[in-house]
Design a protein around this motif. Structure first.
Motif, PDB file in Angstrom:
ATOM      1  N   VAL A 190     -11.189   0.306  12.600  1.00 50.45           N
ATOM      2  CA  VAL A 190     -11.947   1.121  11.664  1.00 50.45           C
ATOM      3  C   VAL A 190     -13.296   0.454  11.455  1.00 50.45           C
ATOM      4  O   VAL A 190     -13.380  -0.764  11.358  1.00 50.45           O
ATOM      5  CB  VAL A 190     -11.208   1.234  10.306  1.00 50.45           C
ATOM      6  CG1 VAL A 190     -11.912   2.217   9.393  1.00 50.45           C
ATOM      7  CG2 VAL A 190      -9.768   1.641  10.505  1.00 50.45           C
ATOM      8  N   ASP A 191     -14.343   1.259  11.396  1.00 51.01           N
ATOM      9  CA  ASP A 191     -15.668   0.754  11.054  1.00 51.01           C
ATOM     10  C   ASP A 191     -15.913   1.077   9.585  1.00 51.01           C
ATOM     11  O   ASP A 191     -16.035   2.234   9.212  1.00 51.01           O
ATOM     12  CB  ASP A 191     -16.723   1.433  11.948  1.00 51.01           C
ATOM     13  CG  ASP A 191     -18.128   1.067  11.536  1.00 51.01           C
ATOM     14  OD1 ASP A 191     -18.272   0.170  10.680  1.00 51.01           O
ATOM     15  OD2 ASP A 191     -19.079   1.662  12.064  1.00 51.01           O
ATOM     16  N   TYR A 192     -15.991   0.033   8.756  1.00 52.08           N
ATOM     17  CA  TYR A 192     -16.114   0.254   7.318  1.00 52.08           C
ATOM     18  C   TYR A 192     -17.551   0.212   6.833  1.00 52.08           C
ATOM     19  O   TYR A 192     -17.783   0.088   5.645  1.00 52.08           O
ATOM     20  CB  TYR A 192     -15.275  -0.789   6.563  1.00 52.08           C
ATOM     21  CG  TYR A 192     -13.829  -0.359   6.384  1.00 52.08           C
ATOM     22  CD1 TYR A 192     -13.499   0.639   5.475  1.00 52.08           C
ATOM     23  CD2 TYR A 192     -12.810  -0.945   7.116  1.00 52.08           C
ATOM     24  CE1 TYR A 192     -12.191   1.046   5.313  1.00 52.08           C
ATOM     25  CE2 TYR A 192     -11.495  -0.543   6.963  1.00 52.08           C
ATOM     26  CZ  TYR A 192     -11.194   0.450   6.059  1.00 52.08           C
ATOM     27  OH  TYR A 192      -9.905   0.853   5.900  1.00 52.08           O
ATOM     28  N   SER A 193     -18.532   0.348   7.744  1.00 53.34           N
ATOM     29  CA  SER A 193     -19.921   0.161   7.316  1.00 53.34           C
ATOM     30  C   SER A 193     -20.383   1.227   6.332  1.00 53.34           C
ATOM     31  O   SER A 193     -21.337   1.019   5.597  1.00 53.34           O
ATOM     32  CB  SER A 193     -20.837   0.137   8.539  1.00 53.34           C
ATOM     33  OG  SER A 193     -20.709   1.345   9.256  1.00 53.34           O
ATOM     34  N   ALA A 194     -19.743   2.382   6.293  1.00 51.55           N
ATOM     35  CA  ALA A 194     -20.166   3.423   5.360  1.00 51.55           C
ATOM     36  C   ALA A 194     -19.299   3.445   4.110  1.00 51.55           C
ATOM     37  O   ALA A 194     -19.342   4.395   3.335  1.00 51.55           O
ATOM     38  CB  ALA A 194     -20.126   4.792   6.047  1.00 51.55           C
ATOM     39  N   HIS A 195     -18.517   2.442   3.916  1.00 51.41           N
ATOM     40  CA  HIS A 195     -17.603   2.406   2.762  1.00 51.41           C
ATOM     41  C   HIS A 195     -17.660   1.021   2.121  1.00 51.41           C
ATOM     42  O   HIS A 195     -16.724   0.246   2.208  1.00 51.41           O
ATOM     43  CB  HIS A 195     -16.181   2.735   3.245  1.00 51.41           C
ATOM     44  CG  HIS A 195     -15.166   2.779   2.156  1.00 51.41           C
ATOM     45  ND1 HIS A 195     -15.480   2.924   0.826  1.00 51.41           N
ATOM     46  CD2 HIS A 195     -13.810   2.703   2.198  1.00 51.41           C
ATOM     47  CE1 HIS A 195     -14.371   2.926   0.105  1.00 51.41           C
ATOM     48  NE2 HIS A 195     -13.344   2.785   0.916  1.00 51.41           N
ATOM     49  N   ALA A 238       0.857  -1.187   0.000  1.00 56.35           N
ATOM     50  CA  ALA A 238       0.000   0.000   0.000  1.00 56.35           C
ATOM     51  C   ALA A 238       0.891   1.233   0.000  1.00 56.35           C
ATOM     52  O   ALA A 238       1.454   1.581   1.024  1.00 56.35           O
ATOM     53  CB  ALA A 238      -0.906  -0.001   1.221  1.00 56.35           C
ATOM     54  N   ARG A 298      -3.927  -5.904   8.992  1.00 60.80           N
ATOM     55  CA  ARG A 298      -5.338  -5.505   8.933  1.00 60.80           C
ATOM     56  C   ARG A 298      -6.182  -6.765   8.991  1.00 60.80           C
ATOM     57  O   ARG A 298      -6.148  -7.569   8.066  1.00 60.80           O
ATOM     58  CB  ARG A 298      -5.628  -4.752   7.631  1.00 60.80           C
ATOM     59  CG  ARG A 298      -4.880  -3.442   7.494  1.00 60.80           C
ATOM     60  CD  ARG A 298      -5.058  -2.849   6.105  1.00 60.80           C
ATOM     61  NE  ARG A 298      -6.440  -2.516   5.813  1.00 60.80           N
ATOM     62  CZ  ARG A 298      -6.873  -2.165   4.603  1.00 60.80           C
ATOM     63  NH1 ARG A 298      -6.041  -2.115   3.586  1.00 60.80           N
ATOM     64  NH2 ARG A 298      -8.147  -1.873   4.398  1.00 60.80           N
ATOM     65  N   GLU A 333     -12.477  -3.518  11.090  1.00 61.74           N
ATOM     66  CA  GLU A 333     -11.122  -3.907  10.757  1.00 61.74           C
ATOM     67  C   GLU A 333     -10.230  -3.481  11.915  1.00 61.74           C
ATOM     68  O   GLU A 333     -10.328  -2.347  12.384  1.00 61.74           O
ATOM     69  CB  GLU A 333     -10.692  -3.196   9.473  1.00 61.74           C
ATOM     70  CG  GLU A 333      -9.378  -3.657   8.940  1.00 61.74           C
ATOM     71  CD  GLU A 333      -9.045  -2.970   7.622  1.00 61.74           C
ATOM     72  OE1 GLU A 333      -9.582  -3.380   6.589  1.00 61.74           O
ATOM     73  OE2 GLU A 333      -8.269  -2.012   7.659  1.00 61.74           O
ATOM     74  N   GLY A 373     -17.772  -1.850  -0.865  1.00 57.05           N
ATOM     75  CA  GLY A 373     -17.060  -1.978  -2.133  1.00 57.05           C
ATOM     76  C   GLY A 373     -15.638  -1.511  -2.072  1.00 57.05           C
ATOM     77  O   GLY A 373     -15.147  -0.821  -2.961  1.00 57.05           O
ATOM     78  N   ARG A 374     -14.944  -1.845  -0.993  1.00 61.88           N
ATOM     79  CA  ARG A 374     -13.534  -1.492  -0.905  1.00 61.88           C
ATOM     80  C   ARG A 374     -12.740  -2.258  -1.945  1.00 61.88           C
ATOM     81  O   ARG A 374     -13.037  -3.408  -2.227  1.00 61.88           O
ATOM     82  CB  ARG A 374     -12.995  -1.844   0.480  1.00 61.88           C
ATOM     83  CG  ARG A 374     -13.278  -0.802   1.503  1.00 61.88           C
ATOM     84  CD  ARG A 374     -12.714  -1.216   2.822  1.00 61.88           C
ATOM     85  NE  ARG A 374     -13.519  -2.254   3.448  1.00 61.88           N
ATOM     86  CZ  ARG A 374     -13.047  -3.082   4.363  1.00 61.88           C
ATOM     87  NH1 ARG A 374     -11.790  -3.002   4.717  1.00 61.88           N
ATOM     88  NH2 ARG A 374     -13.838  -3.974   4.917  1.00 61.88           N
ATOM     89  N   THR A 375     -11.729  -1.633  -2.471  1.00 62.93           N
ATOM     90  CA  THR A 375     -10.948  -2.302  -3.510  1.00 62.93           C
ATOM     91  C   THR A 375      -9.522  -2.581  -3.063  1.00 62.93           C
ATOM     92  O   THR A 375      -8.734  -3.110  -3.820  1.00 62.93           O
ATOM     93  CB  THR A 375     -10.883  -1.414  -4.769  1.00 62.93           C
ATOM     94  OG1 THR A 375     -10.334  -0.153  -4.394  1.00 62.93           O
ATOM     95  CG2 THR A 375     -12.251  -1.224  -5.368  1.00 62.93           C
ATOM     96  N   ASP A 376      -9.183  -2.212  -1.819  1.00 66.83           N
ATOM     97  CA  ASP A 376      -7.773  -2.356  -1.441  1.00 66.83           C
ATOM     98  C   ASP A 376      -7.492  -3.655  -0.692  1.00 66.83           C
ATOM     99  O   ASP A 376      -6.432  -3.812  -0.108  1.00 66.83           O
ATOM    100  CB  ASP A 376      -7.308  -1.143  -0.615  1.00 66.83           C
ATOM    101  CG  ASP A 376      -8.129  -0.947   0.639  1.00 66.83           C
ATOM    102  OD1 ASP A 376      -9.188  -1.595   0.754  1.00 66.83           O
ATOM    103  OD2 ASP A 376      -7.716  -0.154   1.495  1.00 66.83           O
ATOM    104  N   ARG A 393     -19.664   4.295  12.560  1.00 69.23           N
ATOM    105  CA  ARG A 393     -20.227   5.230  11.589  1.00 69.23           C
ATOM    106  C   ARG A 393     -21.709   5.482  11.815  1.00 69.23           C
ATOM    107  O   ARG A 393     -22.253   6.446  11.268  1.00 69.23           O
ATOM    108  CB  ARG A 393     -19.990   4.709  10.172  1.00 69.23           C
ATOM    109  CG  ARG A 393     -18.536   4.671   9.790  1.00 69.23           C
ATOM    110  CD  ARG A 393     -17.866   6.032   9.839  1.00 69.23           C
ATOM    111  NE  ARG A 393     -18.268   6.875   8.764  1.00 69.23           N
ATOM    112  CZ  ARG A 393     -17.454   7.688   8.113  1.00 69.23           C
ATOM    113  NH1 ARG A 393     -16.183   7.767   8.454  1.00 69.23           N
ATOM    114  NH2 ARG A 393     -17.891   8.439   7.148  1.00 69.23           N
TER     115      ARG A 393
END
Lengths: 457, 179
Positions: free
Chosen positions: B66-71, B32, B104, B87, B73-76, B161
């Motif tokens: 990190v709370d990814y609920s508002a993101h 990254a 992660r 995460e 379709g992550r591509t990383d 989020r």
């Protein structure tokens, strides 16, 4: 007047000053054992006691528990409003007589949700938020945030911006350590030191005010460069500082370093081995006081630190006196870097000309509708940062200050987390205070130099 | 007993991941922007960190979540790693060559638990408390799994989020006179 006793510092710290980078050997010899910090049961130095449990222990204040004569232990509350706790740090201490057995730092009194706030600010507004964390060294938070944003953008910063950042950060390091000299002196009884440290710091802040417009919370280092170029005649101001401060530091040596009462108060107090410091993730002067030479400026150079010469100051005993002496000598090293920057400062732009992050100059806005729209978009919506996550670390006066940044491709960070050195270093307190007197605890808190704004964020 | 289960889980994961991308310390690794990022699962979390520690990584720099609920379709993420709501992110450093790695781990909303790193790196104690306090991921085996920044009786986890941003209304006109 006696000769400034710089030699005294060198002698007492044994000055294994590291010059050239020697990767692979940060510490000569044995690291010691980390057993002491790995205990997790009742023998641990950390008092793991909740508020509710403490309340039960304390019992009814009108009906104090009557312990037997053998049971002399008591839980003592110190802070959050205690003059020697540096802001709003609170300690729960388990005491036996005057001896501290276990302790627990209780924090959060200054928590304002800055990481949450960061999710609602654009990348350009971000530094205004992070700069309020470590208020004694605000430029470092701005720097780590800006470096993280630039990594995600893949942005090159012009050389002049890099060198201005370095100049300001080193002066800020000096200002922060001067503040430490003031508070540390006051905490252990050299009260006049409070005035002197503050006086010298003020001189540095005066220069900051001239450059950034503010004495603190500058919002000066921003993604893409710095907010404004250095003012005309900045060299004279910096030279004045370089002439003014070193003799004052020598006065500190006379006042503190060689003074028997001061040394007696700090030497052998709050001792830690390198292995313990590593296990507790302690960085900065606390790690270096154990003789472990680790400084991100030398070992993982960012900005242009590989182009200037400076020494990494380390101690030998890992006690409060070494931490004092390291900070005092780091001021000298910072000024040494500043002196080199005076000669090496390149010309050119003070911020990137990448139109994506830099608004058009004022004059263009009068001529061009597109420039006006562009300007408006940058300051309302903000610029978009590609999706991804990154971590950028800098060596702040307190240790490794890192910014973990997640972007979802929008104009605001999806998540921003600051790895605050004060927050992490605070974990060393119970171990440093264990078995010592409560009066030494004050010297220990002072030598860890926590800034609560950064601890609680 | 649980060791075997972990082993099985790990091999099952690897069976899915095997055909894809490079691995390091037995888990997928990605680059990254020049930084080495490992993607263990909560099941392989402890093994991976143990392997890192044995390999000379001497300091846990940071643990956060990190709370990814508002993101969506992550591509990383590398192929074979299923995105989850939470995460846990941890960074480690090796001092002899300055190498840094970041871990992660995808942590499901239904069971937001990862093993605590306290016994390997006691310096993670406050960081894990902070991640629990603000995001609500639990760290199993932590000696003091309590809130650290928020008050003890606080409800919820503010950095999720679905917790609204607090606001203080600004009154521009008709504000009461100061006296």
């Amino acid at each position: 007047m006696t000769e400034p006793s710089t030699a005294d510092v060198a002698e007492s710290v044994d000055a294994p000053v590291m010059g050239d980078p020697v990767p692979g050997d940060p510490v000569p010899g044995d690291l010691g054992s980390a057993e002491r910090v790995l205990r997790r049961d009742d023998t641990s130095a950390v008092l793991r006691l909740s508020e509710a449990e403490a309340a039960v222990l304390a019992g009814d204040p009108d009906d104090p528990p009557t312990g037997t004569a053998d049971d002399q232990r008591m839980i003592l509350n110190m802070g959050p409003s205690h003059p020697s706790t540096h802001g709003v740090l609170r300690l729960m201490l388990e005491m036996e007589g005057e001896t501290v057995l276990r302790s627990k730092p209780v924090i959060g009194y200054l928590h304002t949700g800055m990481e949450k706030t960061a999710e609602d600010l654009t990348y350009l507004q971000g530094p205004t938020n992070v700069t309020r964390m470590d208020y004694a060294a605000p430029l470092f938070s701005e720097l780590s945030f800006s470096l993280a944003v630039e990594q995600l953008l893949g942005l090159e910063v012009p050389p002049r911006a890099t060198w201005i950042r370095m100049l300001m950060c080193e002066l800020n390091r000096a200002a922060s350590h001067l503040l430490f000299q003031a508070t540390n002196g006051m905490d252990v009884g050299a009260v006049s030191m409070m005035i002197y440290g503050w006086r010298e710091r003020e001189e540095v802040l005066r220069f900051f005010e001239k450059v950034t417009g503010l004495r603190m919370n500058h919002n000066y280092i921003r993604p893409g460069g710095v907010a404004a170029d250095l003012p005309d005649g900045w060299q004279d101001d910096v030279r004045r500082l370089l002439e003014l401060i070193p003799p004052r530091l020598d006065e500190y040596d006379t006042l503190l370093t060689g003074q028997p009462i001061f040394r007696e108060r700090l030497q052998g107090v709050g001792v830690m081995t390198p292995a313990e410091a590593l296990a507790l993730s302690a960085t900065g002067p606390i790690l270096r006081s154990t003789g472990y030479a680790w400084d991100l400026r030398r070992d993982q150079p960012y900005l242009a630190y590989d182009e200037v010469e400076f020494d990494v100051i380390v101690g030998t005993h890992g006690d409060a006196f070494d931490r004092y002496a390291i900070r005092l000598n780091e001021i000298r090293e910072s000024l040494r870097i500043v002196e080199q920057i005076l000669d090496l400062m390149p010309d050119g732009d003070y911020r990137t000309q990448d139109k994506k992050v830099t608004p058009p100059p004022r004059a263009r806005i009068d001529e061009s509708m597109e420039a006006l729209i562009h300007h408006f978009k940058i300051f309302t919506e903000g610029f978009h940062v590609p999706e991804g996550e990154t971590y950028a670390a800098v060596e702040s006066p307190r240790g490794e200050l890192g910014c973990y940044l997640v972007s979802d491709g929008g104009p605001k960070p999806y998540r921003m987390h600051i790895r605050g050195p004060s927050f992490v270093n605070l974990q060393t307190l119970p171990h440093l205070m264990e078995g010592g007197l409560i009066a030494d605890g004050v010297a220990v808190i002072s030598s860890v130099d926590p800034i609560m704004g950064e601890v609680d964020r | 007993m649980s060791d075997e289960q972990v082993e099985e889980g790990a091999t099952a994961d690897e069976a899915v991941e095997a055909p894809t991308g490079p691995t390091a310390y037995g888990v997928p690794v990605v680059d990254a922007s020049g930084q080495e990022v490992l993607h263990p699962s909560p099941d392989t979390w402890l093994e991976t960190v143990t392997a890192l520690k044995d390999d000379g990584f001497c300091m846990a720099i940071d643990v956060t979540a990190v709370d990814y609920s508002a993101h969506p379709g992550r591509t990383d993420l590398p192929d074979g790693v299923q995105p989850e709501r939470f995460e846990v992110v941890a960074s480690f450093i090796r001092h002899d060559d300055g190498r840094r790695v970041r871990l992660r781990a995808q942590v499901p909303e239904s069971d937001p638990v990862v093993p605590s790193l306290f016994d390997l790196f006691p310096g993670t104690e406050a960081m894990e408390r902070e991640a629990f306090d603000l995001v609500g991921v639990r760290f199993e085996g932590h000696p003091d799994p309590t809130r650290i920044l928020m008050p003890e009786d606080w409800n919820g986890h503010p950095l999720r989020r679905d917790v609204a941003m607090g606001r203080i209304p600004v009154q521009f006109k008709d504000a009461p006179a100061p006296r």
